[in-house]
Enzyme design. Structure first.
Site, PDB file in Angstrom:
ATOM      1  NE  ARG A 130      52.796  39.860 -35.075  1.00  0.00           N
ATOM      2  CZ  ARG A 130      53.069  40.104 -33.799  1.00  0.00           C
ATOM      3  NH1 ARG A 130      52.183  39.802 -32.869  1.00  0.00           N
ATOM      4  NH2 ARG A 130      54.219  40.642 -33.436  1.00  0.00           N
ATOM      5  CE1 TYR A 144      64.522  50.429 -34.948  1.00  0.00           C
ATOM      6  CE2 TYR A 144      65.523  49.599 -32.930  1.00  0.00           C
ATOM      7  CZ  TYR A 144      64.440  50.130 -33.599  1.00  0.00           C
ATOM      8  OH  TYR A 144      63.268  50.375 -32.936  1.00  0.00           O
ATOM      9  CG  MET A 146      66.630  45.244 -30.371  1.00  0.00           C
ATOM     10  SD  MET A 146      65.168  46.051 -29.674  1.00  0.00           S
ATOM     11  CE  MET A 146      65.478  45.880 -27.922  1.00  0.00           C
ATOM     12  CE  LYS A 148      64.016  43.694 -24.670  1.00  0.00           C
ATOM     13  NZ  LYS A 148      63.048  42.622 -24.539  1.00  0.00           N
ATOM     14  CB  SER A 222      63.028  51.048 -24.946  1.00  0.00           C
ATOM     15  OG  SER A 222      62.335  50.173 -25.806  1.00  0.00           O
TER      16      SER A 222
END
Ligand code: VOV
Length: 249
Positions: A130, A144, A146, A148, A222
């Site tokens: 990963r 996209y 983002m 927080k 979210s």
């Protein structure tokens, strides 16, 4: 003060979005177009070799809409390699007919919100895969950036570790429902680019992006704490498909 989550970092990532100056491309002679295409294809051959040696991963995508025409996506162990890849592409004839339309610099990130304690990240094959993700063969990509939120009364960074962990657990459970349909790569970009994370999703059916992202909008992390930048979506390009895409005969 609330506690920062521990993160693991993997390969650096460059999302290099370009717009093609189609008028200039069409004005080039067929020979010059062929030479320009051959130059790009010699780069893709080198990228494939890097991937075979497990020293990175690269992919090309067409992007739909006015925001960009192409995405060159690179994962590499160092920032220096990404800078070199960008410069090498910029020195090609093909780059003369492209304009940078967007770019994003980040580093693959895993956090330990839901990690189990008795795993050594240095040797665990799943974690290593990963952290050093190979671009899959799925037909579609969605990217996209983002953040927080950090607003009065709605500040992710003032929540306790326990509150954040609970929300990330719920986030993970929603994501897990899409196992086998969507692969996500979350890359951290605090200090590297304008947003806090880059979200790269791969899927064979683009509707899956809409369904997953929509479902997540209702999840607390979210719904209350996330804000999003521009969305870009497109298709994976094989070398043959690039040839066809650029063909103006
Ligand atoms: C496709 C499915 C999917 C799955 C299974 C999944 C699971 C998980 C887990 C288990 C964890 C925590 C541990 C880790 O692995 O880091 C995360 C972490 C993260 N995620 Fe996620 N996520 C998915 C998908 C997924 C999406 C679609 C988004 C965008 C959000 C949206 O609303 O548009 C996202 C965002 C993030 C972010 C920004 C982080 C880091 C948050 C931080 O504060 O550090 N993510 N994510």
């Amino acid at each position: 003060m609330s506690e920062a989550v521990h993160t693991l970092e993997g390969w650096f990532v460059h999302h290099d979005f370009r717009t093609i100056d189609w008028a200039s491309w069409k004005l080039m002679s067929p020979e010059d177009r062929q030479a320009a295409l051959d130059e790009v294809l010699s780069l893709t051959a080198a990228w494939r070799e890097t991937e075979e040696q497990k020293q990175g991963s690269s992919g090309m995508f067409t992007i739909l809409g006015h925001k960009a025409d192409l995405l060159f996506l690179h994962f590499r162990p160092t920032l220096e390699e990404l800078i070199e890849l960008e410069a090498t592409l910029n020195k090609t004839k093909f780059a003369d007919v492209t304009l940078p339309s967007y770019s994003y610099v980040s580093v693959v990130e895993l956090s330990n919100y839901v990690a189990s304690d008795n795993v050594d990240p240095e040797t665990d094959a799943y974690i290593q895969r990963r952290l050093k993700p190979v671009i899959p063969d799925n037909k579609n990509i969605c990217f996209y950036p983002m953040n927080k939120r950090r607003e009065a009364g709605q500040n992710w960074y003032t929540l306790s570790m326990e509150e954040r962990r609970e929300m990330m657990k719920s986030h993970g459970l929603i994501g897990r429902k899409y196992a086998g349909q969507v692969t996500q790569v979350i890359s951290g970009s605090i200090g590297l680019d304008d947003w806090e994370w880059g979200v790269t999703l791969y899927a064979d059916d683009p509707v899956t992006f809409k369904k997953l992202i929509y479902e997540m909008r209702f999840d607390e992390v979210s719904a209350k704490y996330s804000e999003f930048g521009t969305f870009l979506v497109g298709n994976k390009l094989s070398e043959e498909a690039l040839r066809a895409y650029l063909d103006v005969k």
